[in-house]
Design an enzyme around this catalytic site. Structure first.
Site, PDB file in Angstrom:
ATOM      1  N   HIS A 283       0.875  -1.185   0.000  1.00  0.00           N
ATOM      2  CA  HIS A 283       0.000   0.000   0.000  1.00  0.00           C
ATOM      3  C   HIS A 283       0.907   1.228   0.000  1.00  0.00           C
ATOM      4  CE1 HIS A 283      -3.425   2.463   0.627  1.00  0.00           C
ATOM      5  NE2 HIS A 283      -3.734   2.187   1.883  1.00  0.00           N
ATOM      6  N   HIS A 322      -2.347  -2.208  -9.720  1.00  0.00           N
ATOM      7  CA  HIS A 322      -3.294  -1.629  -8.775  1.00  0.00           C
ATOM      8  C   HIS A 322      -4.550  -2.482  -8.773  1.00  0.00           C
ATOM      9  CE1 HIS A 322      -5.811   1.360  -6.782  1.00  0.00           C
ATOM     10  NE2 HIS A 322      -4.676   1.908  -6.390  1.00  0.00           N
ATOM     11  N   ASP A 378       2.746   5.567  -6.806  1.00  0.00           N
ATOM     12  CA  ASP A 378       4.012   5.468  -6.081  1.00  0.00           C
ATOM     13  C   ASP A 378       5.223   5.334  -6.976  1.00  0.00           C
ATOM     14  OD1 ASP A 378       3.046   5.669  -3.500  1.00  0.00           O
ATOM     15  OD2 ASP A 378       2.369   3.599  -3.513  1.00  0.00           O
TER      16      ASP A 378
HETATM   17  N1  ACO Z   1       4.865  -6.829 -10.531  1.00  0.00           N
HETATM   18  C1  ACO Z   1       4.755  -8.031 -11.114  1.00  0.00           C
HETATM   19  N2  ACO Z   1       3.615  -8.722 -11.192  1.00  0.00           N
HETATM   20  C2  ACO Z   1       2.527  -8.187 -10.635  1.00  0.00           C
HETATM   21  C3  ACO Z   1       2.560  -6.931  -9.999  1.00  0.00           C
HETATM   22  C4  ACO Z   1       3.780  -6.237  -9.960  1.00  0.00           C
HETATM   23  N3  ACO Z   1       3.883  -5.053  -9.391  1.00  0.00           N
HETATM   24  N4  ACO Z   1       1.328  -6.642  -9.537  1.00  0.00           N
HETATM   25  C5  ACO Z   1       0.554  -7.675  -9.857  1.00  0.00           C
HETATM   26  N5  ACO Z   1       1.272  -8.611 -10.525  1.00  0.00           N
HETATM   27  C6  ACO Z   1       0.765  -9.854 -11.118  1.00  0.00           C
HETATM   28  C7  ACO Z   1       0.516 -10.916 -10.056  1.00  0.00           C
HETATM   29  O1  ACO Z   1       1.636 -11.713  -9.847  1.00  0.00           O
HETATM   30  C8  ACO Z   1      -0.641 -11.665 -10.647  1.00  0.00           C
HETATM   31  O2  ACO Z   1      -0.151 -12.488 -11.658  1.00  0.00           O
HETATM   32  P1  ACO Z   1      -0.801 -13.962 -11.870  1.00  0.00           P
HETATM   33  O3  ACO Z   1      -2.208 -13.697 -12.330  1.00  0.00           O
HETATM   34  O4  ACO Z   1       0.055 -14.624 -12.907  1.00  0.00           O
HETATM   35  O5  ACO Z   1      -0.749 -14.640 -10.533  1.00  0.00           O
HETATM   36  C9  ACO Z   1      -1.467 -10.580 -11.345  1.00  0.00           C
HETATM   37  O6  ACO Z   1      -0.511  -9.562 -11.683  1.00  0.00           O
HETATM   38  C10 ACO Z   1      -2.563  -9.981 -10.467  1.00  0.00           C
HETATM   39  O7  ACO Z   1      -1.956  -9.546  -9.247  1.00  0.00           O
HETATM   40  P2  ACO Z   1      -2.679  -9.537  -7.846  1.00  0.00           P
HETATM   41  O8  ACO Z   1      -1.644  -9.567  -6.792  1.00  0.00           O
HETATM   42  O9  ACO Z   1      -3.737 -10.599  -7.829  1.00  0.00           O
HETATM   43  O10 ACO Z   1      -3.412  -8.135  -7.906  1.00  0.00           O
HETATM   44  P3  ACO Z   1      -3.984  -7.340  -6.678  1.00  0.00           P
HETATM   45  O11 ACO Z   1      -5.093  -6.525  -7.200  1.00  0.00           O
HETATM   46  O12 ACO Z   1      -4.271  -8.254  -5.535  1.00  0.00           O
HETATM   47  O13 ACO Z   1      -2.726  -6.448  -6.240  1.00  0.00           O
HETATM   48  C11 ACO Z   1      -1.249  -4.675  -5.886  1.00  0.00           C
HETATM   49  C12 ACO Z   1      -2.624  -5.099  -6.411  1.00  0.00           C
HETATM   50  C13 ACO Z   1      -1.100  -5.141  -4.424  1.00  0.00           C
HETATM   51  C14 ACO Z   1      -1.119  -3.167  -5.920  1.00  0.00           C
HETATM   52  C15 ACO Z   1      -0.150  -5.346  -6.766  1.00  0.00           C
HETATM   53  O14 ACO Z   1      -0.292  -4.895  -8.098  1.00  0.00           O
HETATM   54  C16 ACO Z   1       1.269  -5.068  -6.245  1.00  0.00           C
HETATM   55  O15 ACO Z   1       1.748  -5.794  -5.375  1.00  0.00           O
HETATM   56  N6  ACO Z   1       1.939  -4.018  -6.788  1.00  0.00           N
HETATM   57  C17 ACO Z   1       3.272  -3.651  -6.299  1.00  0.00           C
HETATM   58  C18 ACO Z   1       3.146  -2.856  -5.016  1.00  0.00           C
HETATM   59  C19 ACO Z   1       2.614  -1.452  -5.250  1.00  0.00           C
HETATM   60  O16 ACO Z   1       3.083  -0.741  -6.122  1.00  0.00           O
HETATM   61  N7  ACO Z   1       1.650  -1.062  -4.408  1.00  0.00           N
HETATM   62  C20 ACO Z   1       1.094   0.302  -4.441  1.00  0.00           C
HETATM   63  C21 ACO Z   1      -0.328   0.270  -4.841  1.00  0.00           C
HETATM   64  S1  ACO Z   1      -0.943   1.892  -5.002  1.00  0.00           S
HETATM   65  C22 ACO Z   1      -1.222   2.371  -3.427  1.00  0.00           C
HETATM   66  O17 ACO Z   1      -1.483   1.658  -2.520  1.00  0.00           O
HETATM   67  C23 ACO Z   1      -1.132   3.773  -3.219  1.00  0.00           C
END
Ligand code: ACO
Length: 437
Positions: A283, A322, A378
Site C-alpha cells: 500500500h 493496482h 508510487d
Molecule cells: N509486478 C509483477 N507482477 C505483478 C505486480 C507487480 N507489481 N502486480 C501484480 N502482478 C501480477 C501478479 O503476480 C498476478 O499475476 P498472476 O495472475 O500470474 O498470478 C497478477 O498480476 C494480479 O496480481 P494480484 O496480486 O492478484 O493483484 P492485486 O489486485 O491483488 O494487487 C497490488 C494489487 C497489491 C497493488 C499489486 O499490483 C502489487 O503488489 N503491486 C506492487 C506494489 C505497489 O506498487 N503497491 C502500491 C499500490 S498503489 C497504493 O497503494 C497507493
C-alpha cells in the site's frame, strides 16, 4: 419439477418497478428473486437461500473484498478501466492544477470547495492546531535514534487519544469537528518531529505565517535561518502531491479507518490503525519500496534482467499494478509531468533514467500488458521526494499526512450513515468440529 419462487421484499421505493436477480438453487430446485439496487444485491438477501430450516443460509465468500461494496459513499469516484479519479465529482487533474491541499481537504470532508470566507476560517482552524503538547515531543524523544518515522507516526497518533479524552464522543458532531482540525493540523508536526528525531536535530516548531506545505518544509529542513522560506516550486509540488494522495475511496487504509471506527473508538486510535495499514509495502509503503528497488537495479542496463526476474516470479515491479486501476493511474501521469519542474530546481534524480526504462520495457512486455499492470501513484512520487531531500524512510509518512483528510472524511461518512454498524465479517469455518480432550 417447476421451481418455487421466493421473493425478497424491497423496502424502499414501493410501487416503482425494480430490477431483480433470479437465482435457482440446484440443491433444492428453489428459485429466488433478489432486488438489485445501485448495481448491487444485498449479501444478507442470500441468507434466505437454505437447504432446510436448520441450514444457516447462503453467504458470499469474498477474501480481500474483490467484489464487495462495504458502504455507500459520496466522496471519491474511480473508474479503474478508464483511469478516472474524481473527488466529489471534480477531476483530479483540475484540482491538482488549480487548488491548494487545504481547499481539497475541505472539499473531501464537507462535499464542496470552500468559498473565500470558509477557506479563511478553515485555514485558521488548522493553523490553530499545528502545535503539539510538549509531552508528545517527549514521547517522540523516547524512541530509539534509528526508529522508522512511520512507526513513530503511527504510535504518536494513537498516543494523541490520551491527550484528548473527549474525542471518544464520536457521535457528537462538534467534538468530531474539533478532532478533524487537530488531526489535520498536527500530522505535519508529528511527521517532521519524527524525522528530526532520527537525525538527532532539535525539533522545529510550526511557523504559522507559512502555508500548510511551506510550514511542513520549514519544520523538516530549517536549521539556523531566522525564517525559512522554501522554494515556491517545491512547496507547490508538495501541495500537488498532497492533493493526489488525499483520498482514494475504499483502499486498504480507508477500510481500516472505517472498520476500526465502526467500533466507535476515538478517531486518533482509528487513524493510527489506518496509518498502520498504509505502512505496508503493498500500500503506502510502495513508494519507499520503489526507491529501494531502483537502488538495487543500480543502472539502466540492468533493467532487462530485473524485468526477467519479476516475470520469473522473483519479486514484483514495485510501483506497478493496482487493484482498481487497469489503466495508467491518473495520479502517476500528473506526477510524471511535474517531475521536470521539480528537477529544474533540485537537479535530476539519477534514478529517473532507470524508472523511465522500467516503464518503457514493462509497457511493451506481454506479461505486464496481459495483466494490465501500469505505473501507480508510487512509481514516480518517490523520485520527486528524494530530489526534494526527503529520506526514503519518510515516504510513507509523506503519504499519510494528506491521506488524513481522506481517512477523516471516510470516518465521518461512516459515523453518520444510519445503515452502518460495527464491521464484523463472517467466515467459512473449515476447522475441527467439536472434539473432546
Ligand atoms: N509486478 C509483477 N507482477 C505483478 C505486480 C507487480 N507489481 N502486480 C501484480 N502482478 C501480477 C501478479 O503476480 C498476478 O499475476 P498472476 O495472475 O500470474 O498470478 C497478477 O498480476 C494480479 O496480481 P494480484 O496480486 O492478484 O493483484 P492485486 O489486485 O491483488 O494487487 C497490488 C494489487 C497489491 C497493488 C499489486 O499490483 C502489487 O503488489 N503491486 C506492487 C506494489 C505497489 O506498487 N503497491 C502500491 C499500490 S498503489 C497504493 O497503494 C497507493
Amino acid at each position: 419439477m417447476e421451481p418455487t419462487i421466493a421473493k425478497t421484499e424491497k423496502k424502499e421505493g414501493a410501487g416503482v418497478p425494480i430490477d431483480t436477480l433470479k437465482i435457482t438453487d440446484t440443491r433444492t430446485n428453489k428459485q429466488y428473486e433478489i432486488p438489485i439496487d445501485d448495481g448491487t444485491i444485498r449479501a444478507i438477501d442470500l441468507r434466505q437461500i437454505k437447504i432446510d430450516d436448520a441450514d444457516f443460509g447462503l453467504m458470499s465468500y469474498d477474501p480481500a473484498f474483490m467484489n464487495t461494496a462495504s458502504c455507500k459513499s459520496r466522496i471519491t469516484f474511480i473508474d479503474g478501466d478508464k483511469g478516472i479519479l474524481l473527488y466529489r465529482g471534480y477531476p483530479i487533474e483540475q484540482l491538482a492544477e488549480k487548488m491548494s491541499y487545504l481547499q481539497v481537504a475541505h472539499l473531501i470532508l464537507y462535499g464542496e470547495l470552500p468559498d473565500k470566507k470558509q477557506l479563511a476560517e478553515w485555514t485558521e482552524h488548522i493553523r490553530l492546531h499545528t502545535f503539539v503538547h510538549e509531552n508528545v515531543k517527549r514521547l517522540i524523544e523516547g524512541f530509539r535514534y534509528d526508529a522508522h518515522p512511520m512507526g513513530i507516526f503511527v504510535s504518536t497518533l494513537a498516543a494523541l487519544s490520551t491527550f484528548y479524552p473527549e474525542a471518544k464522543h464520536v457521535l457528537d458532531q462538534d467534538t468530531r469537528q474539533k478532532q478533524i482540525w487537530r488531526l489535520i493540523g498536527k500530522v505535519p508536526t508529528i511527521a517532521a518531529f519524527a524525522y528530526r528525531h532520527s537525525l538527532g536535530m532539535p525539533y522545529v516548531y510550526p511557523d504559522n505565517d507559512l502555508s500548510y506545505t511551506e510550514n511542513f518544509l520549514s519544520m523538516m529542513f530549517r536549521v539556523a535561518e531566522a525564517k525559512y522560506k522554501p522554494s515556491p516550486v517545491l512547496a507547490r509540488a508538495l501541495e500537488v502531491l498532497f492533493i493526489l494522495h488525499a483520498d482514494h475511496e475504499q483502499n486498504c487504509s480507508a477500510n481500516a479507518m472505517r472498520s476500526i471506527g465502526s467500533s466507535q473508538v476515538d478517531p486518533y486510535c482509528a487513524a493510527a490503525g489506518a496509518a498502520a495499514a498504509l505502512y505496508g509495502p503493498l500500500h503506502g509503503g510502495a513508494n519507499e519500496a520503489v526507491l529501494r528497488m531502483l537502488d538495487e537495479i543500480g543502472t539502466k542496463d540492468k533493467v532487462p534482467a530485473f524485468i526477467k526476474d519479476v516475470k520469473d516470479g522473483k519479486g514484483r515491479l514495485m510501483g506497478f499494478g493496482h487493484r482498481i486501476y487497469k489503466n495508467y493511474d491518473p495520479r502517476a501521469k500528473i506526477i510524471k509531468k511535474m517531475a521536470d519542474e521539480v528537477f529544474d530546481v533540485t537537479g535530476k534524480n539519477p534514478k529517473l533514467e532507470i524508472a523511465l526504462e522500467l516503464e518503457r520495457i514493462a509497457l511493451q512486455d506481454d506479461y505486464f500488458v496481459k495483466r494490465k499492470l501500469y505505473p501507480n501513484v508510487d512509481f514516480y512520487s518517490g523520485l520527486i521526494y528524494q530530489a526534494m531531500k526527503f529520506p526514503v524512510d519518510m515516504f510513507p509518512v509523506l503519504f499519510a499526512i494528506p491521506r488524513m483528510s481522506g481517512w477523516l472524511a471516510q470516518w465521518q461518512e461512516l459515523i453518520t450513515d444510519p445503515e452502518q454498524k460495527i464491521a464484523r465479517p463472517r467466515q467459512v469455518y473449515l476447522g475441527y468440529q467439536r472434539r473432546n480432550l
